[in-house]
Design an enzyme around this catalytic site. Structure first.
Site, mmCIF file in Angstrom:
data_model
loop_
_atom_site.group_PDB
_atom_site.id
_atom_site.type_symbol
_atom_site.label_atom_id
_atom_site.label_comp_id
_atom_site.label_asym_id
_atom_site.label_seq_id
_atom_site.Cartn_x
_atom_site.Cartn_y
_atom_site.Cartn_z
ATOM 1 N N GLY A 189 0.842 -1.199 0.000
ATOM 2 C CA GLY A 189 0.000 0.000 0.000
ATOM 3 C C GLY A 189 0.873 1.243 0.000
ATOM 4 O O GLY A 189 1.716 1.416 0.877
ATOM 5 N N ALA A 190 0.682 2.097 -1.018
ATOM 6 C CA ALA A 190 1.496 3.317 -1.133
ATOM 7 C C ALA A 190 0.609 4.556 -1.097
ATOM 8 O O ALA A 190 0.895 5.564 -1.735
ATOM 9 C CB ALA A 190 2.327 3.278 -2.417
ATOM 10 N N ILE A 241 -1.302 -7.291 -4.053
ATOM 11 C CA ILE A 241 -0.403 -8.202 -3.331
ATOM 12 C C ILE A 241 -0.782 -9.666 -3.610
ATOM 13 O O ILE A 241 0.078 -10.542 -3.683
ATOM 14 C CB ILE A 241 -0.384 -7.901 -1.804
ATOM 15 N N CYS A 283 -10.917 -3.866 10.561
ATOM 16 C CA CYS A 283 -11.533 -4.310 11.802
ATOM 17 C C CYS A 283 -10.467 -4.435 12.858
ATOM 18 O O CYS A 283 -9.378 -4.891 12.605
ATOM 19 C CB CYS A 283 -12.167 -5.662 11.535
#
Ligand code: ZN
Length: 260
Positions: free
Chosen positions: A36-37, A110, A189
């Protein structure tokens, strides 16, 4: 300690080395994966490189949009206008920040990466907004015994979940079938009825900075074998000026702890 004028200023990590446990060689050797970027990914990558990490892989398939610009230090208007890939721009800016850093990026989900990709790293940081990605990283990290530091934000609320296999519980330990159904619709969550996060409610840069800084702080502890890492969930609520640690025990029914 006597500090000679000028001498200590020549060493980029002189201030960090004042921590008795800090070992720049250990930091440099670590192979880090950031998934994640976006907002968290930008801050996490910045803090990793400024802490001395220089071997970093970044995975993200999204393009930059204008709405990203209020909380992503590495993106500018031109990147948004040209629809550049987030992972590509973060990698490019990190290389500028640290010329000898080995930064690689992959414009993929991913889940699309080869099976041996996650296990080729020492520590994984989750900066994603999809439950599928989270669970994919979580189960792979548990299987291959790789520490996983997951970050999530929602408005002024955030959490960091520290997973150290096989010692601690994992992200899935706090889930039951109801959680799973809800999580198909929602992206994050804390695991134990503490809070669910709605999708597409982005955080401000301050909450993002707090959560990402805690993530990298935990990475430093893990790199140095320090035992004072967070067990297991750091929870932060900026509206109520509240933060706390919640321990999540291993759930025997969780598929990641079942040998079969
Ligand atoms: Zn589990």
């Amino acid at each position: 300690m006597q500090i000679k004028a000028g001498g200590i200023d020549e060493d980029e990590y002189s201030r960090l080395k004042l921590f008795e446990w800090f070992d720049i060689e250990k930091v440099r050797k670590e192979k880090i994966l950031v998934v994640g970027a976006g907002a968290l990914g930008n801050e996490v990558c910045k803090n990793l490189v400024l802490s001395g990490y220089k071997n970093i892989d970044i995975v993200d398939m999204d393009r930059i949009v204008k709405a990203n610009l209020n909380r992503c230090i590495f993106f500018d208007e031109g990147d948004a206008e040209n629809g550049r890939y987030k992972a590509e721009i973060v990698a490019k800016k990190l290389r500028k920040l640290k010329r000898n850093a080995k930064i690689r990026y992959y414009v993929k989900r991913i889940e699309e990466m080869p099976e041996n990709f996650i296990p080729s790293h020492n520590i994984v940081l989750g900066c994603v907004d999809s439950v599928e990605a989270r669970l994919h990283i979580n189960s792979n990290c548990y299987l291959f015994k790789i520490p996983y530091i997951d970050g999530a934000t929602h408005g002024q609320i955030g959490k960091v979940h520290v997973v150290i296999p096989p010692e601690t519980s994992c992200l899935e330990c706090g889930m039951n079938s109801t959680h799973s159904k809800i999580l198909q619709k929602r992206f994050s969550c804390t695991g134990r009825d503490i809070l669910y996060f709605e999708p597409k409610i982005a955080s401000d840069i301050n909450t993002t900075s707090i959560i990402s800084a805690i993530q990298v702080q935990e990475v430093l502890k893990i790199t140095h074998g320090l035992r004072n890492y967070i067990r297991n969930i750091f929870y932060y609520d900026g509206r109520r000026n509240f933060s706390s640690i919640f321990e999540l025990p291993i759930n025997k029914k969780c598929p990641n702890h079942n040998d079969k």
